[in-house]
Design a protein around this motif. Structure first.
Motif, PDB file in Angstrom:
ATOM      1  N   HIS A  33       4.025  49.967  43.573  1.00 25.35           N
ATOM      2  CA  HIS A  33       3.144  51.096  44.453  1.00 25.35           C
ATOM      3  C   HIS A  33       2.942  50.509  45.673  1.00 25.35           C
ATOM      4  CE1 HIS A  33       0.072  53.494  46.137  1.00 25.35           C
ATOM      5  NE2 HIS A  33       0.625  54.432  45.388  1.00 25.35           N
ATOM      6  N   LYS A  42      -1.569  58.334  47.462  1.00 23.89           N
ATOM      7  CA  LYS A  42      -0.039  58.837  46.981  1.00 23.89           C
ATOM      8  C   LYS A  42       0.138  58.155  45.857  1.00 23.89           C
ATOM      9  CE  LYS A  42       1.491  59.958  51.702  1.00 23.89           C
ATOM     10  NZ  LYS A  42       0.200  60.274  52.180  1.00 23.89           N
ATOM     11  N   ASP A  43       0.795  59.224  44.797  1.00 27.29           N
ATOM     12  CA  ASP A  43       1.240  58.311  43.442  1.00 27.29           C
ATOM     13  C   ASP A  43       2.562  58.910  43.147  1.00 27.29           C
ATOM     14  OD1 ASP A  43       0.596  56.856  41.373  1.00 27.29           O
ATOM     15  OD2 ASP A  43       0.485  58.575  40.065  1.00 27.29           O
ATOM     16  N   ASN A  44       2.653  60.308  42.699  1.00 24.66           N
ATOM     17  CA  ASN A  44       3.950  60.840  42.405  1.00 24.66           C
ATOM     18  C   ASN A  44       4.771  60.895  43.317  1.00 24.66           C
ATOM     19  OD1 ASN A  44       3.133  61.088  39.633  1.00 24.66           O
ATOM     20  ND2 ASN A  44       2.743  63.566  39.838  1.00 24.66           N
ATOM     21  N   TRP A  47       6.309  55.570  44.236  1.00 29.94           N
ATOM     22  CA  TRP A  47       6.698  54.329  43.715  1.00 29.94           C
ATOM     23  C   TRP A  47       8.123  54.008  43.849  1.00 29.94           C
ATOM     24  CZ3 TRP A  47       3.039  51.329  40.206  1.00 29.94           C
ATOM     25  CH2 TRP A  47       1.920  51.911  39.823  1.00 29.94           C
ATOM     26  N   ARG A 133      -0.107  47.893  43.155  1.00 25.50           N
ATOM     27  CA  ARG A 133      -0.075  47.897  41.834  1.00 25.50           C
ATOM     28  C   ARG A 133       1.574  48.011  41.220  1.00 25.50           C
ATOM     29  NH1 ARG A 133      -1.780  53.732  41.318  1.00 25.50           N
ATOM     30  NH2 ARG A 133      -1.593  53.871  43.359  1.00 25.50           N
ATOM     31  N   LYS A 145       7.528  59.310  39.099  1.00 28.03           N
ATOM     32  CA  LYS A 145       6.851  58.348  40.011  1.00 28.03           C
ATOM     33  C   LYS A 145       7.503  57.843  41.021  1.00 28.03           C
ATOM     34  CE  LYS A 145       2.851  58.219  37.709  1.00 28.03           C
ATOM     35  NZ  LYS A 145       1.584  58.495  38.227  1.00 28.03           N
TER      36      LYS A 145
END
Length: 167
Positions: A33, A42-44, A47, A133, A145
């Motif tokens: 990430h 922001k996540d989905n 990555w 991450r 992701k």
């Protein structure tokens, strides 16, 4: 203005590694990430594979290995690499990708850092990790992701895995 154009051109090609392992959930991939304030919430779809810019004289596999180590830290290990080809991300950046079986404990993440003025126009330079991450994901979950343009790399990895199993 010329400096901006040169920087933009340089950043249009990267190389990276899609690390995989055979885990309890089947085939798993290691994604990172991005660090910094822009990506914090922001996540989905945020990555990525560990990757970095290629200079004109660099060999893509060497850049991919270097960036893998810089973004994850010295405890990350990767075996022999297989080419996955190239994908083009939104905005035009091209990523040359490789796959390799790897070992890494996400708790041992030790990323290099970058400096930016933050908050904007504050005059204060702050340092942020390039990667904040790292995590192993089952293939199906990794699809949700990853940056959309890199999802194709999962299919290419699965193609290699199926081909290897048939030999």
């Amino acid at each position: 203005m010329a400096a901006l154009k040169k920087t933009s051109r340089r950043s249009m090609l990267s190389a990276g590694i899609l690390a995989y392992r055979k885990g309890a959930r089947g085939l798993e991939v290691l994604l990172v990430h991005p660090g910094g304030p822009f990506w914090r919430k922001k996540d989905n779809g945020a990555w990525s594979i560990p990757k970095g810019e290629i200079d004109a004289a660099d060999a893509p596999e060497q850049v991919a290995r270097r960036e893998f180590a810089e973004e994850l830290g010295p405890s990350a290990s990767i075996g022999p690499l297989q080419p996955l080809g190239e994908v083009r991300q939104r905005g035009g950046k091209r990523v040359i990708a490789f796959a390799g079986e790897g070992q890494f404990d996400p708790a041992a993440l030790s990323s290099n850092t970058f400096d930016i003025e933050w908050p904007p126009r504050s005059g204060r330079l702050q340092s942020f990790p390039e990667v904040d991450r790292a995590e192993w994901f089952a293939i199906a979950f990794a699809r949700t992701k990853m940056l959309s343009a890199q999802v194709e790399l999962l299919d290419r990895l699965l193609g290699i895995a199926v081909e290897s199993a048939g030999k």
